[in-house]
Design a protein around this motif. Structure first.
Motif, PDB file in Angstrom:
ATOM      1  N   GLU A 289       0.773  -1.216   0.020  1.00  0.00           N
ATOM      2  CA  GLU A 289       0.007   0.004   0.042  1.00  0.00           C
ATOM      3  C   GLU A 289       0.831   1.300  -0.178  1.00  0.00           C
ATOM      4  O   GLU A 289       0.623   2.287  -0.906  1.00  0.00           O
ATOM      5  CB  GLU A 289      -0.933   0.138   1.124  1.00  0.00           C
ATOM      6  CG  GLU A 289      -2.053  -1.198   1.235  1.00  0.00           C
ATOM      7  CD  GLU A 289      -3.206  -0.775   0.247  1.00  0.00           C
ATOM      8  OE1 GLU A 289      -3.291   0.380  -0.455  1.00  0.00           O
ATOM      9  OE2 GLU A 289      -4.103  -1.693   0.184  1.00  0.00           O
ATOM     10  N   ALA A 290       2.007   1.312   0.891  1.00  0.00           N
ATOM     11  CA  ALA A 290       2.915   2.261   0.933  1.00  0.00           C
ATOM     12  C   ALA A 290       3.440   2.595  -0.421  1.00  0.00           C
ATOM     13  O   ALA A 290       3.589   3.706  -1.018  1.00  0.00           O
ATOM     14  CB  ALA A 290       3.901   2.198   2.063  1.00  0.00           C
ATOM     15  N   ALA A 291       3.954   1.506  -1.217  1.00  0.00           N
ATOM     16  CA  ALA A 291       4.445   1.642  -2.443  1.00  0.00           C
ATOM     17  C   ALA A 291       3.608   2.057  -3.538  1.00  0.00           C
ATOM     18  O   ALA A 291       4.112   3.055  -4.405  1.00  0.00           O
ATOM     19  CB  ALA A 291       5.222   0.159  -2.999  1.00  0.00           C
ATOM     20  N   PHE A 307      -1.241   8.334   4.270  1.00  0.00           N
ATOM     21  CA  PHE A 307      -2.005   7.582   3.118  1.00  0.00           C
ATOM     22  C   PHE A 307      -2.698   6.602   3.778  1.00  0.00           C
ATOM     23  O   PHE A 307      -2.657   5.975   4.817  1.00  0.00           O
ATOM     24  CB  PHE A 307      -0.647   6.886   2.399  1.00  0.00           C
ATOM     25  CG  PHE A 307      -0.020   6.012   2.883  1.00  0.00           C
ATOM     26  CD1 PHE A 307      -0.337   4.393   2.781  1.00  0.00           C
ATOM     27  CD2 PHE A 307       1.111   6.280   3.797  1.00  0.00           C
ATOM     28  CE1 PHE A 307       0.462   3.650   3.542  1.00  0.00           C
ATOM     29  CE2 PHE A 307       1.742   5.350   4.523  1.00  0.00           C
ATOM     30  CZ  PHE A 307       1.567   3.998   4.584  1.00  0.00           C
ATOM     31  N   ASP A 308      -3.779   6.232   2.908  1.00  0.00           N
ATOM     32  CA  ASP A 308      -4.824   5.201   3.147  1.00  0.00           C
ATOM     33  C   ASP A 308      -4.112   3.674   2.828  1.00  0.00           C
ATOM     34  O   ASP A 308      -3.516   3.479   1.780  1.00  0.00           O
ATOM     35  CB  ASP A 308      -6.303   5.471   2.567  1.00  0.00           C
ATOM     36  CG  ASP A 308      -7.219   4.313   2.834  1.00  0.00           C
ATOM     37  OD1 ASP A 308      -7.430   3.929   3.973  1.00  0.00           O
ATOM     38  OD2 ASP A 308      -7.430   3.416   1.889  1.00  0.00           O
ATOM     39  N   ALA A 309      -4.160   2.718   3.796  1.00  0.00           N
ATOM     40  CA  ALA A 309      -3.637   1.565   3.628  1.00  0.00           C
ATOM     41  C   ALA A 309      -4.689   0.233   3.579  1.00  0.00           C
ATOM     42  O   ALA A 309      -4.771  -0.536   4.210  1.00  0.00           O
ATOM     43  CB  ALA A 309      -2.756   1.314   4.798  1.00  0.00           C
ATOM     44  N   LEU A 312      -6.111  -1.527   6.796  1.00  0.00           N
ATOM     45  CA  LEU A 312      -5.384  -1.477   7.868  1.00  0.00           C
ATOM     46  C   LEU A 312      -5.657  -0.060   8.477  1.00  0.00           C
ATOM     47  O   LEU A 312      -5.157   0.358   9.402  1.00  0.00           O
ATOM     48  CB  LEU A 312      -3.860  -1.662   7.494  1.00  0.00           C
ATOM     49  CG  LEU A 312      -3.635  -3.098   7.356  1.00  0.00           C
ATOM     50  CD1 LEU A 312      -2.098  -3.038   7.236  1.00  0.00           C
ATOM     51  CD2 LEU A 312      -4.060  -4.021   8.675  1.00  0.00           C
ATOM     52  N   GLY A 313      -6.326   0.830   7.500  1.00  0.00           N
ATOM     53  CA  GLY A 313      -6.703   2.310   7.732  1.00  0.00           C
ATOM     54  C   GLY A 313      -5.454   3.187   7.475  1.00  0.00           C
ATOM     55  O   GLY A 313      -4.657   2.969   6.483  1.00  0.00           O
ATOM     56  N   GLU A 314      -5.451   4.465   8.172  1.00  0.00           N
ATOM     57  CA  GLU A 314      -4.551   5.432   7.644  1.00  0.00           C
ATOM     58  C   GLU A 314      -3.076   5.298   8.357  1.00  0.00           C
ATOM     59  O   GLU A 314      -3.184   5.233   9.638  1.00  0.00           O
ATOM     60  CB  GLU A 314      -5.229   6.780   7.945  1.00  0.00           C
ATOM     61  CG  GLU A 314      -4.478   7.931   7.381  1.00  0.00           C
ATOM     62  CD  GLU A 314      -5.111   9.293   7.491  1.00  0.00           C
ATOM     63  OE1 GLU A 314      -5.810   9.693   6.519  1.00  0.00           O
ATOM     64  OE2 GLU A 314      -5.099   9.956   8.530  1.00  0.00           O
TER      65      GLU A 314
END
Length: 341
Positions: A289-291, A307-309, A312-314
């Motif tokens: 998600e981060a990538a 960022f929104d993951a 898993l949330g923000e």
């Protein structure tokens, strides 16, 4: 950090996703920030292949990629040596992948290769084990180093009655995360556990047979040893396997970081009382998600970026481009059957 605080903070989240490593969500639903598309390609590069911990993190990466509409491919060396990841980084850069997600075997040995990949436009996210910060855009850390060190010492102290000789069975001597945890454990032993003595740190190179043999050597070299702490999933399983069929079962405590599926039989047969970990599936999911957020331009890796993951949330990027998944979770006979990864 007390066990009760870990359970209170982490039980609901971990229980909710504990089964996720068995497969990917893949329903294209509510994951991610919508920035990724079908032409986003990612290469997942663990320390080595055939490691159950990284198999779980790759399953999480695949789950996130499916939700994001991206493509992720796992590649990697068979052994976790310092420069063994370089050819895979070079190949990914030549292929023009959007992002590399790497668990580093060495903080500097892969630096030049990562620099070249970044120069070619590839975003670099490290997870599990970091490089020097200048070689990547983000580091997705499984938990704070202090939290991991504290939890392992708390576990071994409880299991040996707060006194006696212990040894550490680590992965490779170059592993960034292992060395950070060990340094903190050494410092905290000196300040907070005066009756516990660390007699040796051995290295099993994240190889099952080597770790098994190192366990035997530790027990033979230190006849008064009361416990072994192994902050690596390969090492703790190998140590437990050795102790489980030896004269040391019930006499020498084994704890550290492991996965429930690896450790279940040793918990059930009484070889291991309790151990800790985070959910590696979540770690791979969050790194992906981060990538994707980096590739989409939603974040740059600067402190304060959010960022929104997906499920898993923000998350918020901390200092030095670090994103922290959460706190370690303790597994024992009372809860281990609730998890499958």
């Amino acid at each position: 950090m007390k066990l009760t605080s870990v359970l209170a903070a982490g039980t609901a989240a971990v229980l909710a996703v504990g089964l996720a490593a068995c497969g990917s969500g893949g329903d294209g639903g509510d994951g991610g920030d919508g920035g990724a598309s079908g032409d986003v390609t990612m290469t997942m590069l663990p320390k080595n292949l055939g490691n159950p911990y990284f198999e779980a993190s790759t399953a999480g990466a695949q789950e996130a990629a499916d939700e994001l509409g991206a493509t992720v491919e796992e590649v990697g060396p068979d052994t976790a040596s310092p420069d063994s990841q370089v050819p895979f980084i070079n190949t990914a850069a030549q292929q023009g992948v959007s992002a590399l997600i790497v668990s580093a075997n060495d903080p500097t040995a892969i630096g030049d290769a990562l620099d070249e990949a970044k120069s070619a436009g590839t975003k670099v996210v490290t997870f599990d084990s970091d490089t020097e910060p200048q070689f990547r855009d983000l580091f997705v850390n499984q938990a704070s180093a202090e939290g991991i060190a504290d939890k392992q010492l708390e576990l071994i102290s409880d299991q040996i009655g707060g006194e006696g000789e212990i040894a550490i069975l680590s992965a490779s001597a170059n592993a960034t995360n292992q060395n950070a945890w060990i340094k903190l454990m050494e410092e905290k032993l000196a300040s907070d556990y005066p009756d516990i003595t660390l007699v040796e740190t051995a290295y099993g190179d994240d190889d099952d047979q080597t770790s098994f043999d190192k366990t035997a050597a530790l027990l033979q070299s230190h006849p008064d040893l009361k416990g072994i702490v192994s902050p690596t999933t390969v090492g703790i399983a190998a140590a437990a396997r050795y102790v489980s069929t030896s004269e040391y079962k019930g006499k020498v405590a084994v704890t550290g970081l492991g996965t429930p599926n690896q450790m279940r039989e040793y918990v059930e047969d009484g070889t291991v009382e309790a151990f800790a970990l985070w959910n590696p599936n979540d770690l791979g999911y969050l790194a992906t998600e981060a990538a994707a957020a980096l590739v989409a331009g939603d974040i740059t890796g600067a402190e304060g970026d959010t960022f929104d993951a997906g499920r898993l949330g923000e998350y918020t990027v901390g200092a030095d481009g670090v994103v922290v998944l959460g706190e370690p979770f303790v597994f024992d006979k009372s809860n281990i059957d609730d998890f499958d990864f």
